[in-house]
Design a protein around this motif. Structure first.
Motif, PDB file in Angstrom:
ATOM      1  N   HIS A   7     -10.165  -2.577 -11.853  1.00  7.94           N
ATOM      2  CA  HIS A   7     -11.586  -2.934 -11.944  1.00  7.94           C
ATOM      3  C   HIS A   7     -12.238  -2.343 -13.185  1.00  7.94           C
ATOM      4  O   HIS A   7     -12.127  -1.144 -13.447  1.00  7.94           O
ATOM      5  CB  HIS A   7     -12.333  -2.456 -10.694  1.00  7.94           C
ATOM      6  CG  HIS A   7     -13.771  -2.868 -10.664  1.00  7.94           C
ATOM      7  ND1 HIS A   7     -14.183  -4.180 -10.777  1.00  7.94           N
ATOM      8  CD2 HIS A   7     -14.916  -2.136 -10.540  1.00  7.94           C
ATOM      9  CE1 HIS A   7     -15.494  -4.240 -10.730  1.00  7.94           C
ATOM     10  NE2 HIS A   7     -15.967  -3.022 -10.598  1.00  7.94           N
ATOM     11  N   LEU A   8     -12.879  -3.205 -13.966  1.00  2.00           N
ATOM     12  CA  LEU A   8     -13.735  -2.774 -15.070  1.00  2.00           C
ATOM     13  C   LEU A   8     -15.168  -2.780 -14.557  1.00  2.00           C
ATOM     14  O   LEU A   8     -15.687  -3.838 -14.158  1.00  2.00           O
ATOM     15  CB  LEU A   8     -13.610  -3.712 -16.277  1.00  2.00           C
ATOM     16  CG  LEU A   8     -12.342  -3.586 -17.142  1.00  2.00           C
ATOM     17  CD1 LEU A   8     -11.133  -4.154 -16.401  1.00  2.00           C
ATOM     18  CD2 LEU A   8     -12.510  -4.299 -18.468  1.00  2.00           C
ATOM     19  N   ASP A   9     -15.780  -1.625 -14.541  1.00  3.84           N
ATOM     20  CA  ASP A   9     -17.104  -1.451 -13.947  1.00  3.84           C
ATOM     21  C   ASP A   9     -18.127  -1.159 -15.044  1.00  3.84           C
ATOM     22  O   ASP A   9     -18.192  -0.051 -15.565  1.00  3.84           O
ATOM     23  CB  ASP A   9     -17.043  -0.298 -12.929  1.00  3.84           C
ATOM     24  CG  ASP A   9     -18.374  -0.060 -12.224  1.00  3.84           C
ATOM     25  OD1 ASP A   9     -19.268  -0.918 -12.313  1.00  3.84           O
ATOM     26  OD2 ASP A   9     -18.503   1.001 -11.589  1.00  3.84           O
ATOM     27  N   HIS A  10     -18.918  -2.185 -15.403  1.00  8.45           N
ATOM     28  CA  HIS A  10     -19.958  -2.054 -16.432  1.00  8.45           C
ATOM     29  C   HIS A  10     -19.424  -1.389 -17.707  1.00  8.45           C
ATOM     30  O   HIS A  10     -20.051  -0.478 -18.265  1.00  8.45           O
ATOM     31  CB  HIS A  10     -21.155  -1.271 -15.883  1.00  8.45           C
ATOM     32  CG  HIS A  10     -21.863  -1.985 -14.774  1.00  8.45           C
ATOM     33  ND1 HIS A  10     -22.658  -3.082 -14.994  1.00  8.45           N
ATOM     34  CD2 HIS A  10     -21.872  -1.759 -13.436  1.00  8.45           C
ATOM     35  CE1 HIS A  10     -23.148  -3.509 -13.831  1.00  8.45           C
ATOM     36  NE2 HIS A  10     -22.679  -2.740 -12.874  1.00  8.45           N
ATOM     37  N   VAL A  11     -18.256  -1.867 -18.141  1.00  2.23           N
ATOM     38  CA  VAL A  11     -17.607  -1.285 -19.324  1.00  2.23           C
ATOM     39  C   VAL A  11     -18.387  -1.654 -20.586  1.00  2.23           C
ATOM     40  O   VAL A  11     -18.745  -2.814 -20.804  1.00  2.23           O
ATOM     41  CB  VAL A  11     -16.147  -1.756 -19.425  1.00  2.23           C
ATOM     42  CG1 VAL A  11     -15.565  -1.483 -20.811  1.00  2.23           C
ATOM     43  CG2 VAL A  11     -15.296  -1.077 -18.353  1.00  2.23           C
ATOM     44  N   ARG A  12     -18.621  -0.641 -21.390  1.00  2.00           N
ATOM     45  CA  ARG A  12     -19.366  -0.819 -22.636  1.00  2.00           C
ATOM     46  C   ARG A  12     -18.616  -0.104 -23.760  1.00  2.00           C
ATOM     47  O   ARG A  12     -18.072   0.979 -23.574  1.00  2.00           O
ATOM     48  CB  ARG A  12     -20.778  -0.229 -22.477  1.00  2.00           C
ATOM     49  CG  ARG A  12     -21.652  -0.298 -23.723  1.00  2.00           C
ATOM     50  CD  ARG A  12     -22.989   0.395 -23.441  1.00  2.00           C
ATOM     51  NE  ARG A  12     -23.765   0.593 -24.655  1.00  2.00           N
ATOM     52  CZ  ARG A  12     -24.623  -0.273 -25.163  1.00  2.00           C
ATOM     53  NH1 ARG A  12     -24.835  -1.417 -24.555  1.00  2.00           N
ATOM     54  NH2 ARG A  12     -25.280  -0.002 -26.278  1.00  2.00           N
ATOM     55  N   GLY A  59     -19.466   3.478 -22.276  1.00  2.00           N
ATOM     56  CA  GLY A  59     -20.136   3.526 -20.974  1.00  2.00           C
ATOM     57  C   GLY A  59     -19.306   2.803 -19.933  1.00  2.00           C
ATOM     58  O   GLY A  59     -18.392   2.039 -20.255  1.00  2.00           O
ATOM     59  N   GLY A  60     -19.595   3.045 -18.664  1.00  2.00           N
ATOM     60  CA  GLY A  60     -18.857   2.414 -17.571  1.00  2.00           C
ATOM     61  C   GLY A  60     -17.560   3.136 -17.269  1.00  2.00           C
ATOM     62  O   GLY A  60     -17.299   4.241 -17.759  1.00  2.00           O
ATOM     63  N   ARG A  61     -16.706   2.499 -16.466  1.00  2.86           N
ATOM     64  CA  ARG A  61     -15.427   3.121 -16.096  1.00  2.86           C
ATOM     65  C   ARG A  61     -14.404   2.057 -15.737  1.00  2.86           C
ATOM     66  O   ARG A  61     -14.753   0.900 -15.449  1.00  2.86           O
ATOM     67  CB  ARG A  61     -15.618   4.099 -14.936  1.00  2.86           C
ATOM     68  CG  ARG A  61     -16.159   3.471 -13.679  1.00  2.86           C
ATOM     69  CD  ARG A  61     -16.378   4.523 -12.612  1.00  2.86           C
ATOM     70  NE  ARG A  61     -16.553   3.904 -11.293  1.00  2.86           N
ATOM     71  CZ  ARG A  61     -16.289   4.502 -10.142  1.00  2.86           C
ATOM     72  NH1 ARG A  61     -15.833   5.749 -10.132  1.00  2.86           N
ATOM     73  NH2 ARG A  61     -16.469   3.882  -9.000  1.00  2.86           N
ATOM     74  N   ILE A  62     -13.137   2.458 -15.731  1.00  2.00           N
ATOM     75  CA  ILE A  62     -12.034   1.586 -15.341  1.00  2.00           C
ATOM     76  C   ILE A  62     -11.274   2.278 -14.214  1.00  2.00           C
ATOM     77  O   ILE A  62     -10.914   3.457 -14.337  1.00  2.00           O
ATOM     78  CB  ILE A  62     -11.082   1.315 -16.520  1.00  2.00           C
ATOM     79  CG1 ILE A  62     -11.835   0.664 -17.692  1.00  2.00           C
ATOM     80  CG2 ILE A  62      -9.926   0.421 -16.083  1.00  2.00           C
ATOM     81  CD1 ILE A  62     -11.006   0.543 -18.954  1.00  2.00           C
ATOM     82  N   THR A  63     -11.058   1.566 -13.113  1.00  4.59           N
ATOM     83  CA  THR A  63     -10.337   2.152 -11.979  1.00  4.59           C
ATOM     84  C   THR A  63      -9.134   1.290 -11.615  1.00  4.59           C
ATOM     85  O   THR A  63      -9.156   0.066 -11.738  1.00  4.59           O
ATOM     86  CB  THR A  63     -11.243   2.293 -10.741  1.00  4.59           C
ATOM     87  OG1 THR A  63     -11.756   0.998 -10.378  1.00  4.59           O
ATOM     88  CG2 THR A  63     -12.407   3.240 -11.022  1.00  4.59           C
ATOM     89  N   LEU A  64      -8.069   1.948 -11.167  1.00  2.00           N
ATOM     90  CA  LEU A  64      -6.857   1.291 -10.691  1.00  2.00           C
ATOM     91  C   LEU A  64      -6.670   1.705  -9.234  1.00  2.00           C
ATOM     92  O   LEU A  64      -6.420   2.881  -8.940  1.00  2.00           O
ATOM     93  CB  LEU A  64      -5.664   1.725 -11.537  1.00  2.00           C
ATOM     94  CG  LEU A  64      -4.332   1.015 -11.270  1.00  2.00           C
ATOM     95  CD1 LEU A  64      -4.394  -0.434 -11.730  1.00  2.00           C
ATOM     96  CD2 LEU A  64      -3.182   1.735 -11.966  1.00  2.00           C
ATOM     97  N   ASP A  65      -6.843   0.735  -8.335  1.00  2.00           N
ATOM     98  CA  ASP A  65      -6.807   1.023  -6.894  1.00  2.00           C
ATOM     99  C   ASP A  65      -7.729   2.187  -6.539  1.00  2.00           C
ATOM    100  O   ASP A  65      -7.367   3.101  -5.769  1.00  2.00           O
ATOM    101  CB  ASP A  65      -5.378   1.307  -6.431  1.00  2.00           C
ATOM    102  CG  ASP A  65      -4.532   0.037  -6.360  1.00  2.00           C
ATOM    103  OD1 ASP A  65      -5.115  -1.062  -6.346  1.00  2.00           O
ATOM    104  OD2 ASP A  65      -3.297   0.146  -6.336  1.00  2.00           O
ATOM    105  N   ASP A  71     -10.236   7.898 -18.363  1.00  2.00           N
ATOM    106  CA  ASP A  71     -10.173   9.213 -19.013  1.00  2.00           C
ATOM    107  C   ASP A  71      -8.729   9.662 -19.250  1.00  2.00           C
ATOM    108  O   ASP A  71      -8.483  10.772 -19.721  1.00  2.00           O
ATOM    109  CB  ASP A  71     -10.923  10.258 -18.176  1.00  2.00           C
ATOM    110  CG  ASP A  71     -10.475  10.274 -16.712  1.00  2.00           C
ATOM    111  OD1 ASP A  71      -9.619   9.445 -16.336  1.00  2.00           O
ATOM    112  OD2 ASP A  71     -10.989  11.105 -15.944  1.00  2.00           O
ATOM    113  N   LEU A  72      -7.751   8.775 -18.952  1.00  2.00           N
ATOM    114  CA  LEU A  72      -6.338   9.109 -19.176  1.00  2.00           C
ATOM    115  C   LEU A  72      -5.903   8.617 -20.556  1.00  2.00           C
ATOM    116  O   LEU A  72      -6.323   7.541 -21.003  1.00  2.00           O
ATOM    117  CB  LEU A  72      -5.449   8.439 -18.125  1.00  2.00           C
ATOM    118  CG  LEU A  72      -5.617   8.865 -16.663  1.00  2.00           C
ATOM    119  CD1 LEU A  72      -4.689   8.030 -15.786  1.00  2.00           C
ATOM    120  CD2 LEU A  72      -5.327  10.349 -16.504  1.00  2.00           C
ATOM    121  N   PRO A  73      -5.003   9.348 -21.242  1.00  2.00           N
ATOM    122  CA  PRO A  73      -4.465   8.853 -22.506  1.00  2.00           C
ATOM    123  C   PRO A  73      -3.533   7.665 -22.242  1.00  2.00           C
ATOM    124  O   PRO A  73      -3.078   7.457 -21.106  1.00  2.00           O
ATOM    125  CB  PRO A  73      -3.692  10.062 -23.056  1.00  2.00           C
ATOM    126  CG  PRO A  73      -3.333  10.872 -21.852  1.00  2.00           C
ATOM    127  CD  PRO A  73      -4.462  10.676 -20.879  1.00  2.00           C
TER     128      PRO A  73
END
Length: 348
Positions: A7-12, A59-65, A71-73
Motif C-alpha cells: 500500500h502506498l499511503d498519500h505518497v509524496r 511525505g506519506g508511507r509505504i506498507t507491505l502487509d 524507511d528500509l534501505p
C-alpha cells in the motif's frame, strides 16, 4: 515470497519546489501485474524508485502487509529490479550476473547453482549462459536482467521501461515473455511504461499518472473504453480532441456543435458547462458513412500502414481530424466521416 497487499499511503516526493508525486494512494495485491502509465515527466519512474528505496519519500508511507517499509534501505526490501539500460556487469558471464544477488546473500553454492540453472532455463538462455553481455543481443541482455531479478524469488519485481531500447519485433517477443514469466512464477509486478499498447497487453490494472497525480486506476478494458477525463482519453488513443459548444444534455447524452456548426451527439463523461471537448478514436470514424454524426473534411496527409491508412484531415473551422481507414485516400480529397454516438466521449 508472496504477500497480500502493498500500500502506498498519500505518497509524496518533491525535488525542491517541484512536486514529482502528489498524494499517491494505491493498493497492489499479491500476484497482480500493475502498469504505471503516463507521458514523460508524469512521475511514474519516481514512484517506482520510491518503491525500490532508491528515493526517500517527502511525505506519506509505504506498507507491505501492514509493515512500514519506506524507511528500509533497498537491500532490506528484497525487491527485484529490471532497469531500462539492463545494468549488467560487463566483466561477468551470464551465469555470474544472474548469481550476483544470491552470492551477496551468502547462499550455499549448491543452492545458488540450482537457482541459476532454473532462471537460465526460464529465460531460455541455456546456450548463452557462459557468454559475456557484450556477446549478447539487446533482447538476450534483457533476459539476463530479468533472470537476475527473478532468481532472488522477490516478493515484488519492479520494471522500469525494460523494453524501450529494443526494436519493434523484439519488444513484442519480450512482452509475451514477461507476461509468461509473471503468470508461471506467480510474481507480483509493477511495470513502468509510456507505451499504452504495452500496458494494455501486459497489465491486470493500469495506473494512469499526470503531473505526479493519479488520474485513473482500472482494468485495461475500463481505462481503454471509459477514460475519466480528457487527459486520460488523449493518452489512451483518443487522438481527436475536438473543441465544441454544448447545446443540450439529457442524462448521459450530450448534444454539441463544432466550430463550423456541425452537430454531434455523444456520451457525457463529466459535468459540462457551455464549452467542452469531444474525444474520438481515429479508428472509430467510418469514411463515407451516413448517420447521426457526420463530419466533412479535406484530406491533407496520408500515411500507408499496410491494410490501413492513417489520415490527417481538416474540418472547415481548421480543426485537425485523425482517421484510420481501409479506404484509399489522397491529399486534397474531400471526405465525409461518420462516428457512432457511443464512440464520442464528451468531457469538460
Amino acid at each position: 515470497m508472496r504477500f497480500a497487499e502493498l500500500h502506498l499511503d498519500h505518497v509524496r516526493r518533491a525535488f525542491g519546489d517541484t512536486v514529482a508525486l502528489r498524494d499517491v494512494d494505491l493498493t497492489i495485491k499479491g500476484g497482480e501485474f500493475v502498469a504505471l502509465l503516463g507521458p514523460s515527466g508524469c512521475g511514474k519512474s519516481t514512484a517506482l524508485n520510491c518503491l525500490a528505496g532508491l528515493l526517500p519519500l517527502t511525505g506519506g508511507r509505504i506498507t507491505l502487509d501492514g509493515r512500514r517499509i519506506d524507511d528500509l534501505p533497498p537491500e532490506k526490501r528484497g525487491f527485484g529490479m529490471v532497469f531500462q539500460n539492463y545494468a549488467l556487469f560487463p566483466h561477468m558471464s551470464v551465469r555470474r550476473n544472474i548469481a550476483f544477488g544470491l552470492s551477496m546473500r551468502r547462499l550455499a553454492k549448491a543452492e545458488i547453482a540450482r537457482r541459476v540453472d532454473e532462471a537460465v532455463r526460464l529465460v531460455q538462455l541455456e546456450e548463452h549462459q557462459h557468454r559475456f553481455p557484450a556477446q549478447l543481443s539487446g533482447g538476450q541482455q534483457q533476459r539476463v536482467a530479468i533472470a537476475r531479478a527473478i532468481v532472488l524469488e522477490p516478493p515484488l519485481v519492479l520494471m522500469d521501461e525494460p523494453l524501450s531500447n529494443l526494436d519493434a519485433s523484439l519488444r513484442l517477443e519480450m512482452r509475451t515473455e514477461i507476461r509468461r514469466l509473471h503468470q508461471s512464477l506467480g510474481l507480483t509486478t509493477v511495470y513502468v511504461t509510456h507505451d499504452q499498447e504495452e500496458a494494455l497487453a501486459l497489465a491486470d490494472r493500469l495506473v494512469v499518472l499526470r503531473l505526479g497525480e493519479v488520474q485513473q486506476v482500472g482494468s485495461p478494458e475500463e481505462v481503454y473504453a471509459h477514460p475519466v477525463n480528457r487527459h486520460v482519453a488523449a493518452f489512451m488513443g483518443y487522438r481527436n480532441i475536438i473543441p465544441v459548444s454544448v447545446t443540450s444534455q439529457d442524462g448521459e447524452r450530450a448534444t454539441v456543435h463544432t466550430g463550423d456548426g456541425v452537430r454531434l451527439a455523444g456520451v457525457k463523461r463529466e459535468i459540462l458547462g457551455t464549452q467542452a471537448v469531444a474525444a474520438v478514436r481515429p479508428e472509430d470514424f467510418v469514411v463515407g458513412g451516413s448517420g447521426e454524426n457526420v463530419l466533412e473534411a479535406v484530406v491533407e496527409i496520408v500515411e500507408y500502414h499496410g491494410r490501413e491508412q492513417a489520415v490527417e484531415a481538416r474540418l472547415r473551422d481548421g480543426t485537425r481530424l485523425h482517421v484510420r481507414t481501409g479506404s484509399r485516400l489522397a491529399p486534397g480529397d474531400t471526405i465525409t466521416v461518420e462516428v457512432p454516438v457511443d464512440r464520442v466521449l464528451v468531457f469538460s
